[in-house]
Structure formats: C-alpha cells, structure tokens
Design a protein around this motif. Structure first.
Motif, PDB file in Angstrom:
ATOM      1  N   SER A  51      98.595 106.025 -23.082  1.00 20.76           N
ATOM      2  CA  SER A  51      97.736 106.924 -22.202  1.00 20.76           C
ATOM      3  C   SER A  51      96.221 106.688 -22.840  1.00 20.76           C
ATOM      4  O   SER A  51      95.441 106.864 -21.839  1.00 20.76           O
ATOM      5  N   SER A  52      95.796 105.864 -23.906  1.00 20.18           N
ATOM      6  CA  SER A  52      94.679 105.436 -24.238  1.00 20.18           C
ATOM      7  C   SER A  52      94.073 104.317 -23.310  1.00 20.18           C
ATOM      8  O   SER A  52      92.785 104.005 -23.059  1.00 20.18           O
ATOM      9  N   ALA A  53      95.029 103.507 -22.736  1.00 20.44           N
ATOM     10  CA  ALA A  53      94.499 102.323 -21.957  1.00 20.44           C
ATOM     11  C   ALA A  53      94.307 102.587 -20.604  1.00 20.44           C
ATOM     12  O   ALA A  53      95.010 103.540 -19.828  1.00 20.44           O
ATOM     13  N   THR A  54      93.003 102.272 -20.359  1.00 24.95           N
ATOM     14  CA  THR A  54      92.530 102.744 -18.791  1.00 24.95           C
ATOM     15  C   THR A  54      92.666 101.334 -17.927  1.00 24.95           C
ATOM     16  O   THR A  54      92.111 100.481 -18.342  1.00 24.95           O
ATOM     17  N   THR A  55      93.407 101.412 -16.987  1.00 20.14           N
ATOM     18  CA  THR A  55      93.598 100.563 -15.982  1.00 20.14           C
ATOM     19  C   THR A  55      92.862 100.435 -14.801  1.00 20.14           C
ATOM     20  O   THR A  55      92.638 101.898 -14.380  1.00 20.14           O
ATOM     21  N   GLY A  56      92.451  99.258 -14.200  1.00 21.04           N
ATOM     22  CA  GLY A  56      91.794  99.270 -13.043  1.00 21.04           C
ATOM     23  C   GLY A  56      92.575  99.361 -11.856  1.00 21.04           C
ATOM     24  O   GLY A  56      93.870  99.470 -12.033  1.00 21.04           O
ATOM     25  N   PRO A  57      92.016  99.123 -10.659  1.00 18.66           N
ATOM     26  CA  PRO A  57      92.711  99.265  -9.380  1.00 18.66           C
ATOM     27  C   PRO A  57      93.621  98.139  -9.302  1.00 18.66           C
ATOM     28  O   PRO A  57      94.646  98.365  -8.693  1.00 18.66           O
ATOM     29  N   ASN A  58      93.511  96.979 -10.024  1.00 13.34           N
ATOM     30  CA  ASN A  58      94.359  96.032 -10.051  1.00 13.34           C
ATOM     31  C   ASN A  58      95.392  96.153 -11.083  1.00 13.34           C
ATOM     32  O   ASN A  58      96.236  95.171 -11.344  1.00 13.34           O
ATOM     33  N   GLY A  59      95.665  96.968 -11.836  1.00 10.70           N
ATOM     34  CA  GLY A  59      96.615  97.043 -12.800  1.00 10.70           C
ATOM     35  C   GLY A  59      96.223  96.582 -14.176  1.00 10.70           C
ATOM     36  O   GLY A  59      96.811  96.550 -15.042  1.00 10.70           O
ATOM     37  N   MET A  60      94.963  95.932 -14.150  1.00 15.46           N
ATOM     38  CA  MET A  60      94.486  95.187 -15.420  1.00 15.46           C
ATOM     39  C   MET A  60      93.459  96.428 -16.397  1.00 15.46           C
ATOM     40  O   MET A  60      93.074  97.304 -15.909  1.00 15.46           O
ATOM     41  N   THR A  61      93.376  95.949 -17.569  1.00 15.72           N
ATOM     42  CA  THR A  61      92.740  96.836 -18.624  1.00 15.72           C
ATOM     43  C   THR A  61      92.024  95.822 -19.570  1.00 15.72           C
ATOM     44  O   THR A  61      92.242  94.697 -19.466  1.00 15.72           O
ATOM     45  N   ALA A  62      90.848  96.395 -19.892  1.00 16.16           N
ATOM     46  CA  ALA A  62      89.997  95.469 -20.840  1.00 16.16           C
ATOM     47  C   ALA A  62      90.826  95.061 -21.912  1.00 16.16           C
ATOM     48  O   ALA A  62      91.788  95.663 -22.683  1.00 16.16           O
ATOM     49  N   LEU A  63      90.547  93.785 -22.248  1.00 15.90           N
ATOM     50  CA  LEU A  63      91.251  93.015 -23.337  1.00 15.90           C
ATOM     51  C   LEU A  63      90.535  93.151 -24.583  1.00 15.90           C
ATOM     52  O   LEU A  63      89.409  92.457 -24.559  1.00 15.90           O
ATOM     53  N   SER A  64      91.216  93.441 -25.660  1.00 17.90           N
ATOM     54  CA  SER A  64      90.497  93.157 -26.884  1.00 17.90           C
ATOM     55  C   SER A  64      91.111  92.063 -27.738  1.00 17.90           C
ATOM     56  O   SER A  64      92.415  91.769 -27.730  1.00 17.90           O
ATOM     57  N   TYR A  65      90.440  91.476 -28.825  1.00 18.04           N
ATOM     58  CA  TYR A  65      90.923  90.453 -29.274  1.00 18.04           C
ATOM     59  C   TYR A  65      90.553  90.601 -30.903  1.00 18.04           C
ATOM     60  O   TYR A  65      90.188  91.305 -31.228  1.00 18.04           O
ATOM     61  N   ASN A  66      91.822  90.022 -31.582  1.00 15.49           N
ATOM     62  CA  ASN A  66      91.547  90.096 -33.201  1.00 15.49           C
ATOM     63  C   ASN A  66      90.494  89.319 -33.508  1.00 15.49           C
ATOM     64  O   ASN A  66      90.457  87.970 -32.915  1.00 15.49           O
ATOM     65  N   PRO A  67      89.323  89.860 -34.157  1.00 14.47           N
ATOM     66  CA  PRO A  67      88.289  89.168 -34.590  1.00 14.47           C
ATOM     67  C   PRO A  67      88.520  87.548 -35.229  1.00 14.47           C
ATOM     68  O   PRO A  67      87.805  86.831 -34.868  1.00 14.47           O
ATOM     69  N   ALA A  68      89.610  87.654 -36.053  1.00  8.73           N
ATOM     70  CA  ALA A  68      89.770  86.333 -36.969  1.00  8.73           C
ATOM     71  C   ALA A  68      90.355  85.255 -35.672  1.00  8.73           C
ATOM     72  O   ALA A  68      89.953  84.086 -35.929  1.00  8.73           O
ATOM     73  N   ILE A  69      91.100  85.720 -34.987  1.00 11.18           N
ATOM     74  CA  ILE A  69      92.016  84.788 -34.032  1.00 11.18           C
ATOM     75  C   ILE A  69      90.801  84.369 -33.035  1.00 11.18           C
ATOM     76  O   ILE A  69      90.910  83.099 -32.526  1.00 11.18           O
ATOM     77  N   LYS A  70      90.140  85.168 -32.465  1.00 13.52           N
ATOM     78  CA  LYS A  70      89.023  84.924 -31.597  1.00 13.52           C
ATOM     79  C   LYS A  70      87.990  83.963 -32.156  1.00 13.52           C
ATOM     80  O   LYS A  70      87.663  82.938 -31.538  1.00 13.52           O
ATOM     81  N   GLN A  71      87.630  84.150 -33.597  1.00 15.11           N
ATOM     82  CA  GLN A  71      86.699  83.281 -34.064  1.00 15.11           C
ATOM     83  C   GLN A  71      87.276  81.928 -34.550  1.00 15.11           C
ATOM     84  O   GLN A  71      86.641  80.650 -34.207  1.00 15.11           O
ATOM     85  N   THR A  72      88.648  81.899 -34.807  1.00 13.87           N
ATOM     86  CA  THR A  72      89.228  80.435 -34.896  1.00 13.87           C
ATOM     87  C   THR A  72      89.201  79.523 -33.390  1.00 13.87           C
ATOM     88  O   THR A  72      88.822  78.446 -33.448  1.00 13.87           O
ATOM     89  N   ALA A  73      89.503  80.291 -32.441  1.00 10.02           N
ATOM     90  CA  ALA A  73      89.233  79.679 -31.035  1.00 10.02           C
ATOM     91  C   ALA A  73      87.878  79.131 -30.824  1.00 10.02           C
ATOM     92  O   ALA A  73      87.668  78.163 -30.177  1.00 10.02           O
ATOM     93  N   LEU A  74      87.014  79.846 -31.221  1.00 10.01           N
ATOM     94  CA  LEU A  74      85.591  79.781 -30.720  1.00 10.01           C
ATOM     95  C   LEU A  74      85.113  78.411 -31.827  1.00 10.01           C
ATOM     96  O   LEU A  74      84.547  77.662 -31.258  1.00 10.01           O
ATOM     97  N   ASN A  75      85.606  78.349 -32.981  1.00  8.38           N
ATOM     98  CA  ASN A  75      85.301  77.162 -33.956  1.00  8.38           C
ATOM     99  C   ASN A  75      85.846  76.055 -33.301  1.00  8.38           C
ATOM    100  O   ASN A  75      85.248  74.908 -33.422  1.00  8.38           O
ATOM    101  N   LEU A  76      87.312  76.222 -32.795  1.00 11.45           N
ATOM    102  CA  LEU A  76      87.889  74.871 -32.125  1.00 11.45           C
ATOM    103  C   LEU A  76      87.199  74.305 -31.031  1.00 11.45           C
ATOM    104  O   LEU A  76      87.067  73.149 -30.686  1.00 11.45           O
ATOM    105  N   ALA A  77      86.627  75.214 -30.107  1.00  8.25           N
ATOM    106  CA  ALA A  77      86.055  75.066 -29.024  1.00  8.25           C
ATOM    107  C   ALA A  77      84.629  74.265 -29.119  1.00  8.25           C
ATOM    108  O   ALA A  77      84.322  73.204 -28.686  1.00  8.25           O
ATOM    109  N   LYS A  78      84.007  74.769 -30.316  1.00 10.37           N
ATOM    110  CA  LYS A  78      82.785  73.964 -30.513  1.00 10.37           C
ATOM    111  C   LYS A  78      82.953  72.690 -30.999  1.00 10.37           C
ATOM    112  O   LYS A  78      82.273  71.795 -30.806  1.00 10.37           O
TER     113      LYS A  78
END
Length: 205
Positions: A63-90
């Motif tokens: 119930s807490s997830a608010t979906t848009g008209p296309n059925g998608m919702t805002a995506l949240s990321y685990n900070p550590a996993i996101k930072q790892t991806a950012l470091n590898l990209a750099k």
C-alpha cells in the motif's frame, strides 16, 4: 390348485424373508450421506475465501508504494550497492546510468566489471554499460530501430544464443552505451515494458 397355492406361499415367504433381511442389514450398515448438490460451487467458494485472504495480506505490504499511470514506481537503491556501481563506473570512465523508476519489486542486487563492461544485475533484468557500443558474441537474427519516449534513439536486437532467442535493447545516453535485457520470468517482460524502463535511465552523480 394345491400346486398354485404352494407356489404363492413359497413366493410370499421368500418376499417376507427378503424384507426381513433388508431391514436387518439397514440397521447394521451406516447411512449413505447424499452428495452435495453443487460440489463445484463449494470448491470455488473455498478458493474465493483463500484468494480474498491473500489479497488482503498483499495489499497491506504494497500500500505504501505509489505507482504511476504506467504501473512503475520510484526505485530506491541500497546506498552501499549504489556506491559500488558508481565507483566501478568511474574506474571505467563512464557516467553511471540507473533507472529512477521501475516496476514494483525491482532491486539492484550487485554490480561488477567484465571485459571493460559494467554489469548491473537487478533481480528481474540486467543492464550492461560501457563507453563503447556493446557488441554481442552472437550474430543478431533481426534488428529494428525505435525511439524512446524521452527522444533517445534505441535499437532492438533479437539474439539467438544457447538459451534460445532473447531481445536486447541498445541505447546511448550521456556518452554511456547501455544494453538492457529483461528476464523471461519477469511478469511485465514485453518489449514496450523494457522501453518504458529504458526511458527512466538517468545519470547518477
């Protein structure tokens, strides 16, 4: 006359004996219960209650997830996993692209580099990113050019590999080339759904 009378008495005696035997058996054996008048209705009612219960439980968790008209919702990321991806990209000298929205339940599981390509493993799809166009080791069986909703040109490739045919969506944004593939088990795994997710990829600073 006597013969006829004897025959009648024998038949009558036999009928009486059969009646007594049937009565005795009826007392000894348990009664036969009547079958339900509509067994299918009974089963469907039980299943209906089960479905209602499942629906009530799942509605509380989503119930807490608010979906848009296309059925998608805002995506949240685990900070550590996101930072790892950012470091590898750099390290690869590319701008990391991640979808800001996706279908409910989408999660970035891990990221790693393979042959100068950043692999972003989600639980329902995989995105490969590189500073050069990502070529497939298999010759495409077909290709078609499309344009995403944000105006970015893209290309669909039909690749026949070991596991059979699979569609891969190629596009480039902010100098980063992306190859997106939705898993077969992913419920909204249609081509249009993949284009909607690709449209949500944005640079991460």
């Amino acid at each position: 006359m006597n013969t006829t009378g004897k025959t009648i008495s024998v038949i009558g005696g036999g009928l009486i004996a059969i009646g007594l035997l049937y009565t005795g058996i009826s007392f000894l054996l348990p009664p036969i219960l009547p079958a339900p008048s509509s067994p299918s209705q009974t089963v469907s009612t039980i299943r209906h209650h089960h479905i209602d219960k499942t629906h009530r439980v799942s509605s509380k968790t989503t119930s807490s997830a608010t979906t848009g008209p296309n059925g998608m919702t805002a995506l949240s990321y685990n900070p550590a996993i996101k930072q790892t991806a950012l470091n590898l990209a750099k390290e690869l000298g590319i701008h990391l692209l991640l979808p800001s929205q996706a279908y409910p339940g989408t999660t970035l599981v891990e990221s790693y580099v393979d042959d100068s390509v950043l692999n972003l493993e989600f639980n329902n799809m995989v995105a490969m990113e590189s500073k050069n166009p990502i070529m497939s080791s298999y010759k495409p069986g077909a290709s078609v050019n499309v344009t995403l909703a944000n105006g970015v040109p893209a290309e669909w490739l039909l690749i026949y590999g070991v596991g059979g045919g699979a569609y891969r969506l190629l596009f480039e944004e902010d100098g980063t080339y992306v190859r997106l593939q939705l898993f077969h088990g992913y419920i909204p795994a249609g081509l249009q759904n993949a284009e909607e997710i690709a449209d949500q990829f944005m640079p991460v600073s």
